[in-house]
Scaffold this motif. Structure first.
Motif, short mmCIF file in Angstrom:
data_model
loop_
_atom_site.label_atom_id
_atom_site.label_comp_id
_atom_site.label_asym_id
_atom_site.label_seq_id
_atom_site.Cartn_x
_atom_site.Cartn_y
_atom_site.Cartn_z
N VAL A 191 0.80 -1.24 -0.02
CA VAL A 191 0.08 0.03 -0.12
C VAL A 191 0.95 1.36 -0.01
N ASP A 192 1.97 1.18 0.81
CA ASP A 192 2.94 2.43 0.96
C ASP A 192 3.60 2.48 -0.55
N GLN A 193 3.81 1.45 -0.89
CA GLN A 193 4.62 1.59 -2.47
C GLN A 193 3.64 2.35 -3.57
N ALA A 194 2.43 1.82 -3.30
CA ALA A 194 1.46 2.28 -4.39
C ALA A 194 1.21 3.86 -4.12
N ASN A 195 0.98 4.08 -2.70
CA ASN A 195 0.79 5.55 -2.67
C ASN A 195 1.93 6.35 -2.89
N ASN A 196 3.27 5.92 -2.81
CA ASN A 196 4.29 6.64 -3.26
C ASN A 196 4.41 6.74 -4.70
N PHE A 197 3.93 5.78 -5.61
CA PHE A 197 3.65 5.90 -6.93
C PHE A 197 2.68 6.83 -7.42
N SER A 198 1.55 7.04 -6.70
CA SER A 198 0.59 7.93 -6.74
C SER A 198 1.16 9.45 -6.78
N HIS A 199 1.87 9.53 -5.56
CA HIS A 199 2.47 10.85 -5.44
C HIS A 199 3.49 11.31 -6.48
N ASP A 200 4.12 10.50 -6.94
CA ASP A 200 5.17 10.59 -7.86
C ASP A 200 4.54 10.71 -9.34
N PHE A 201 3.51 10.16 -9.70
CA PHE A 201 2.83 10.53 -10.94
C PHE A 201 1.87 11.63 -10.98
N ASP A 202 1.45 11.92 -9.79
CA ASP A 202 0.77 13.43 -9.67
C ASP A 202 1.64 14.47 -9.86
N GLN A 203 3.14 14.24 -9.43
CA GLN A 203 3.81 15.24 -9.49
C GLN A 203 4.51 15.27 -11.09
N LEU A 204 4.55 14.36 -11.70
CA LEU A 204 4.93 14.16 -13.22
C LEU A 204 4.00 14.70 -13.86
N LEU A 205 2.64 14.48 -13.48
CA LEU A 205 1.45 15.29 -14.19
C LEU A 205 1.24 16.79 -14.19
N PHE A 206 1.75 17.23 -13.00
CA PHE A 206 1.54 18.56 -12.68
C PHE A 206 2.84 19.25 -13.62
N GLN A 207 3.82 18.55 -13.71
CA GLN A 207 5.00 18.99 -14.62
C GLN A 207 4.47 19.07 -16.06
N ALA A 208 4.06 18.09 -16.45
CA ALA A 208 3.47 18.02 -17.69
C ALA A 208 2.63 19.34 -18.12
N ARG A 209 1.77 19.51 -17.18
CA ARG A 209 0.82 20.21 -17.47
C ARG A 209 1.47 21.91 -17.28
N ASP A 210 2.34 22.22 -16.64
CA ASP A 210 3.13 23.20 -16.80
C ASP A 210 3.69 23.41 -18.12
N LEU A 211 4.44 22.42 -18.41
CA LEU A 211 4.85 22.45 -19.84
C LEU A 211 4.01 22.56 -20.93
N GLU A 212 2.91 21.98 -20.78
CA GLU A 212 1.70 22.36 -21.58
C GLU A 212 1.34 23.66 -21.67
N SER A 213 1.06 24.29 -20.43
CA SER A 213 0.67 25.70 -20.42
C SER A 213 1.79 26.77 -21.26
N MET A 214 3.00 26.18 -21.37
CA MET A 214 4.14 26.98 -21.75
C MET A 214 4.27 26.93 -23.18
N ARG A 215 3.67 26.11 -23.90
CA ARG A 215 3.65 26.03 -25.33
C ARG A 215 3.11 27.03 -25.81
N PRO A 216 3.80 27.39 -27.16
CA PRO A 216 4.89 26.70 -27.74
C PRO A 216 6.29 26.84 -27.61
N GLN A 217 6.58 27.75 -26.62
CA GLN A 217 7.88 28.24 -26.31
C GLN A 217 8.65 26.85 -25.44
N SER A 218 7.69 26.01 -24.90
CA SER A 218 8.35 25.08 -24.14
C SER A 218 8.78 24.01 -25.12
N GLN A 219 8.12 24.03 -26.38
CA GLN A 219 8.51 22.57 -27.35
C GLN A 219 9.85 22.62 -28.02
N THR A 220 10.70 22.82 -27.09
CA THR A 220 12.37 22.61 -27.64
C THR A 220 12.75 21.14 -27.54
#
Length: 274
Positions: free
Chosen positions: A167-196
């Motif tokens: 359960v702890d491992q699954a929760n850690n993955f949940s947190h990790d992918f939430d953070q990756l998703l936030f980063q992806a959405r940041d990159l998304e909102s910065m486009r097209p300048q972010s698309q290098t």
């Protein structure tokens, strides 16, 4: 180009029709015994997508592209209908009209997002309007990172609470992918300048590391469930289902990497194999 269209179409339909078929089963298993109408609808969708899957497997890359265009239209129609069904079920749950049922609202929303993704892919293929590579990289990762984050949450909630380490491992993955998703959405909102190329390359590399780790965790969980070595209420097919979706995401990341940089990826597996 015609053969590529056929190959890509068959790849999408073969993969996602099986996913839609299994969604029908999982939803049915979560309904109450008195929900006979919903159970019957789920059974009908199971049959529809099982038939689609079988027909897709019977086609080859040599099939007439016009036949595949018509097939894609038919499959799009089926995907739209199961999307409507899933959203109806979600509405019933959120209005507390299915008390005691065992489908999480987030799970129903999750499977409806996948149905919508599937029908959009079919539209893109039939119209030939595929996204430019930089947009596709960001959009596909935003979609799949959320899917992976959801999977980790479902695993955590469907494991027995006494399986504290898993359960702890699954929760850690949940947190990790939430953070990756936030980063992806940041990159998304910065486009097209972010698309290098350097930024997108690093984006793919970082996501690959986490998806591989989650894929391996899912494989371990699947094998433990198959061997009845872990306490959970996870259906063995669901364990394999989420493992296959992580594999799919890895294939997509590897293909993007090759297209972006021209460098072959050592773990690359063709999504378009017959």
């Amino acid at each position: 180009m015609a053969n590529e269209f056929v190959a890509r179409s068959l790849d999408e339909v073969r993969f996602w029709s099986r996913i839609m078929k299994e969604h029908s089963l999982f939803l049915k298993l979560g309904f109450r015994c008195e929900d006979t109408q919903l159970i019957n609808e789920a059974n009908q969708f199971y049959s529809v997508f099982e038939s689609i899957e079988n027909r897709a497997n019977a086609f080859t890359v040599e099939t007439d592209p016009h036949t595949i265009v018509r097939f894609n239209e038919e499959v799009h129609n089926a995907a739209s209908h199961i999307w409507v069904f899933k959203r109806k079920v979600l509405g019933l749950i959120l209005r507390c009209q299915l008390p005691g049922a065992n489908n999480f609202p987030l799970l129903v929303d999750h499977v409806s997002r996948e149905a919508n993704y599937f029908r959009n892919r079919l539209t893109e293929l039939n119209t030939g309007r595929l996204e430019p590579l930089p947009d596709a990289i960001i959009d596909e990762n935003v979609f799949f990172l959320r899917i992976m984050a959801d999977h980790a949450k479902f695993i955590s909630h469907l494991l027995d609470p006494s399986e504290r380490k898993l359960v702890d491992q699954a929760n850690n993955f949940s947190h990790d992918f939430d953070q990756l998703l936030f980063q992806a959405r940041d990159l998304e909102s910065m486009r097209p300048q972010s698309q290098t190329t350097p930024l997108l390359d690093q984006f793919l590399d970082q996501n690959r590391v986490s998806v591989k780790a989650l894929r391996d965790f899912k494989k371990t969980a699947r094998d433990l469930i198959d061997a009845c070595r872990v306490k959970s209420i996870i259906h063995p097919l669901l364990a394999d289902h989420v493992f296959r979706e992580a594999e799919r995401f890895l294939h997509i990341i590897d293909m993007f990497e090759t297209s972006l940089t021209g460098r072959p990826v050592s773990t690359l597996h063709s999504m378009f194999e017959d």
